[in-house]
Design a protein around this motif. Structure first.
Motif: not given
Length: 186
Positions: A49-68
């Motif tokens: 995402l540019q706003e807010p500037k972050t990265a989200t990892l998406l997994f097939g299990s429906g789990k996510m990890v957001n950083t930044g």
């Protein structure tokens, strides 16, 4: 009483989330040209995402990890925005994401120098091996954080799950350094 007030800056918040359903990452990659997905290298897709500037990892299990994120609030907002964008892109998501803050990393300036040799001998749960790493590693018990202390008076605090824990950790270590006469001011 401390001679200086620590300057604390949150530099990264890591949050995990789940929507409790499977995600078709190939479909997401097709519908969102900016999403990076290379399953032969890594099992997750990267949604930036540019706003807010972050990265989200998406997994097939429906789990996510957001950083930044630069705050707990920003990380939660970013996860919700990714889910909202997925829905707009016709990805069926039934549940609201459940977000948990995993780690808050902050950078701190105490405004004075620290005598690391002396600190290593004085502070409990501390490790200082200058040949391997230029900072002293101090483990706090409450809150459960790790603080890297550098002779410049700069610190890095990791392991907090709440912003308030960073402030508590920093104030505790600053007071301790002052109390033990380990701080030097110009």
């Amino acid at each position: 009483m401390a001679q200086t007030k620590p300057k604390i800056e949150i530099v990264n918040v890591v949050a995990s989330a789940t929507i409790e359903q499977r995600l078709d990452l190939l479909d997401i990659e097709k519908k969102f040209p900016g999403v990076e997905y290379h399953p032969e290298q890594f099992p997750g897709a990267v949604f930036r995402l540019q706003e807010p500037k972050t990265a989200t990892l998406l997994f097939g299990s429906g789990k996510m990890v957001n950083t930044g994120g630069k705050s707990e609030e920003m990380s939660v907002k970013a996860v919700n925005k990714v889910v909202q964008k997925l829905r707009k892109g016709k990805i069926k998501i039934k549940n609201k994401p459940i977000v948990t803050i995993q780690n808050i990393v902050s950078s701190i300036n105490l405004g004075g120098k620290v005598n690391l040799e002396q600190a290593a001998r004085t502070l409990p749960r501390s490790m200082y091996e200058p040949e391997q790493f230029p900072g002293l590693i101090h483990r706090m018990l409450d809150p459960k954080t790790v603080i890297l202390i550098f002779s410049s008076g700069k610190l890095v605090c990791v392991g907090a799950k709440l912003e308030a824990e960073i402030h508590r950790s920093v104030n505790q270590i600053h007071s301790l350094l002052e109390e033990k006469n380990l701080m030097m001011y110009d």
